[in-house]
Design a protein around this motif. Structure first.
Motif, mmCIF file in Angstrom:
data_model
loop_
_atom_site.group_PDB
_atom_site.id
_atom_site.type_symbol
_atom_site.label_atom_id
_atom_site.label_comp_id
_atom_site.label_asym_id
_atom_site.label_seq_id
_atom_site.Cartn_x
_atom_site.Cartn_y
_atom_site.Cartn_z
ATOM 1 N N THR A 101 105.889 93.344 -27.661
ATOM 2 C CA THR A 101 106.541 93.327 -28.755
ATOM 3 C C THR A 101 105.719 93.932 -29.940
ATOM 4 O O THR A 101 105.966 94.793 -30.667
ATOM 5 C CB THR A 101 107.248 91.864 -29.131
ATOM 6 O OG1 THR A 101 107.903 91.732 -28.109
ATOM 7 C CG2 THR A 101 108.146 92.119 -30.417
ATOM 8 N N ASP A 127 118.328 99.639 -23.419
ATOM 9 C CA ASP A 127 117.010 99.293 -23.380
ATOM 10 C C ASP A 127 116.696 97.614 -23.417
ATOM 11 O O ASP A 127 117.618 96.879 -23.872
ATOM 12 C CB ASP A 127 116.119 99.870 -24.263
ATOM 13 C CG ASP A 127 114.664 99.815 -23.792
ATOM 14 O OD1 ASP A 127 114.096 99.190 -22.704
ATOM 15 O OD2 ASP A 127 113.808 100.758 -24.403
ATOM 16 N N ASP A 131 112.741 95.899 -27.409
ATOM 17 C CA ASP A 131 112.611 97.028 -27.599
ATOM 18 C C ASP A 131 113.484 97.636 -28.744
ATOM 19 O O ASP A 131 113.087 98.392 -29.677
ATOM 20 C CB ASP A 131 112.605 98.073 -26.458
ATOM 21 C CG ASP A 131 111.514 97.598 -25.445
ATOM 22 O OD1 ASP A 131 111.440 96.648 -25.200
ATOM 23 O OD2 ASP A 131 110.741 98.548 -25.156
ATOM 24 N N HIS A 208 107.852 97.409 -16.823
ATOM 25 C CA HIS A 208 108.470 97.349 -15.469
ATOM 26 C C HIS A 208 107.780 98.306 -14.369
ATOM 27 O O HIS A 208 108.183 98.346 -13.198
ATOM 28 C CB HIS A 208 109.819 97.369 -15.544
ATOM 29 C CG HIS A 208 110.586 95.994 -15.446
ATOM 30 N ND1 HIS A 208 110.709 95.379 -16.765
ATOM 31 C CD2 HIS A 208 110.841 94.944 -14.724
ATOM 32 C CE1 HIS A 208 111.151 94.012 -16.626
ATOM 33 N NE2 HIS A 208 111.442 94.159 -15.418
HETATM 34 C C1 LIG Z 1 108.922 92.109 -20.040
HETATM 35 C C2 LIG Z 1 109.259 93.225 -21.188
HETATM 36 C C3 LIG Z 1 108.925 93.203 -22.439
HETATM 37 C C4 LIG Z 1 108.284 91.932 -22.876
HETATM 38 O O1 LIG Z 1 107.910 91.871 -24.325
HETATM 39 P P1 LIG Z 1 107.191 90.712 -24.685
HETATM 40 O O2 LIG Z 1 106.429 91.042 -26.039
HETATM 41 O O3 LIG Z 1 105.981 90.505 -23.754
HETATM 42 O O4 LIG Z 1 107.788 89.433 -24.708
HETATM 43 C C5 LIG Z 1 109.343 94.118 -23.318
HETATM 44 N N1 LIG Z 1 109.941 95.167 -23.122
HETATM 45 C C6 LIG Z 1 110.212 95.407 -21.779
HETATM 46 C C7 LIG Z 1 110.974 96.646 -21.429
HETATM 47 C C8 LIG Z 1 110.070 94.546 -20.499
HETATM 48 O O5 LIG Z 1 110.245 94.649 -19.513
#
Ligand SMILES: *Cc1c(COP(=O)(O)O)cnc(C)c1O
Length: 402
Positions: A101, A127, A131, A208
């Motif tokens: 993030t 998304d 994001d 992913h």
């Molecule tokens: C798992 C995931 C996140 C996780 O973000 P964090 O900052 O680690 O909580 C963000 N974007 C996508 C697309 C994810 O699959």
């Protein structure tokens, strides 16, 4: 389960070149099948040993001296290892730090700053939530507009979908390589080229795909990227994420959380901030050394197995599971073509929360997306075909209509 189905799974395991890697993970005795490696990867034995020795040998004995004996360089050093083994990135462009993030916030600001005069960010309404929230905030802070793509979950963002909004005002396009719900794998090289043709920059979220789908960032000409390490890189809950800045942008990418670790000289303690001229300019504060050590262990496992071999097993595992699910009449949401999907398979069920509860009670751990999705994540280094069959067996008896 029939003996012939058992035999097929045993044969697939016997001919699997990565089968020995299963033993490189600590067991979870009460788990019949772990089908959530796409949310939190299992625990490598090497990580347990390395973290323990780090605490007793390095932290306890070296104390503050440890920073000069390697800790300071860990974000870049492990970033380089990750870049080489997983991302297709030459040295000096990848960091391991902070969370996805936070990194996305940094790289989106940096990317927009590299395209002054353009005032739109393109992103997908499908998304992952974090994001979308970050895209929205960055746009608001820079007085820009978000053009939301509304793709079909399974087809996802195609050149046609993107072409409808891309234009002279587009500064940045932010996309996820693999859709967290359907497992759709986007055509990263083609979309990146299309984005560049419009004069915009491509920012990719690899959460992913990192560790399970090769990304070849340098070759594809990706501008900036982020991703996490606790999914298919098995680095543990909350382990630091990574970010990538292509070499051509390194001297000019400006990020908004400037701190002493992104300054040109960390220990100068200068009155005025001057950004480092290398990838360190994307750092902020003191790195999470214990977390980065765990990332290094996860990366080294993938490096040893080889990302192409990992991808090959991933597609075999997901194809195997989809065949079982089809035969049982499940509603499979994920793309049928193996080269169009990541390493999880999503099925639609009437009540995902209830299905998840029943599966966990029976020792099968899926990922639940309310209201109606079960995601079955198959992590190639730790998952066997027999484990997939065991999980499917329980799934069929407690979830699927008979
Ligand atoms: C798992 C995931 C996140 C996780 O973000 P964090 O900052 O680690 O909580 C963000 N974007 C996508 C697309 C994810 O699959």
């Amino acid at each position: 389960m029939s003996t012939s189905a058992r035999r097929v799974a045993a044969e697939l395991d016997a001919s699997d070149p990565l089968a020995p890697y299963r033993d490189r993970f600590l067991p979870a005795d009460d788990v019949v099948a772990y089908l959530d490696g796409n949310s939190l990867g299992r625990t490598p034995r090497a990580t347990a040993e390395r973290l323990a020795s780090f605490v007793t040998d390095e932290w306890a004995r070296r104390l503050i001296r440890g920073w000069d004996e390697g800790w300071l360089d860990l974000p870049v050093d492990v970033g380089d290892e990750l870049g080489a083994a997983v991302l297709g990135a030459a040295a000096g462009q990848t960091l391991v730090a902070d969370s996805t993030t936070v990194n996305l916030f940094k790289v989106l600001h940096a990317a927009c700053g590299l395209r002054p005069g353009r005032d739109e960010i393109v992103a997908s309404a499908a998304d992952f939530p974090t994001d979308r929230y970050v895209v929205e905030q960055v746009a608001a802070q820079r007085s820009m507009t978000v053009r939301w793509l509304q793709p079909d979950l399974v087809e996802n963002v195609t050149p046609d979908v993107l072409g409808e909004v891309l234009g002279e005002r587009t500064a940045v396009v932010s996309l996820s390589h693999v859709d967290y719900r359907s497992s759709a794998l986007l055509d990263l090289p083609a979309l990146t080229e299309q984005i560049h043709d419009s004069g915009a920059l491509a920012v990719w979220d690899l959460c992913h795909s990192a560790g399970v789908v090769p990304t070849n960032l340098d070759e594809a000409g990706v501008d900036l990227a982020v991703g996490c390490t606790y999914k298919f890189l098995n680095a543990g809950p909350g382990a630091p994420a990574f970010l990538y800045v292509a070499r051509e942008h390194l001297a000019t990418a400006d990020q908004p959380i400037m701190g002493w670790f992104s300054a040109a000289d960390l220990f100068e303690m200068a009155d005025a901030y001057r950004a480092a001229t290398d990838v360190r300019r994307m750092l902020s504060g003191t790195p999470n050394v214990l977390g980065i050590v765990a990332v290094q262990c996860g990366v080294q496992l993938v490096a040893e197995a080889g990302i192409d071999a990992v991808r090959a097993k991933s597609t075999r595992l997901t194809s195997y599971l989809i065949d079982l699910l089809d035969e049982a009449g499940a509603t499979v949401l994920s793309p049928r073509a193996a080269d169009r999907r990541g390493s999880h398979v999503s099925i639609q069920v009437p009540d995902a929360a209830e299905a998840g509860r029943r599966l966990v009670e029976a020792g099968v751990i899926p990922d639940v997306r309310r209201p109606d999705l079960l995601r079955l994540g198959l992590s190639p280094l730790s998952t066997s075909f027999a484990e997939v069959l065991d999980g499917f067996d329980v799934l069929r008896s407690v979830v699927l209509p008979s």
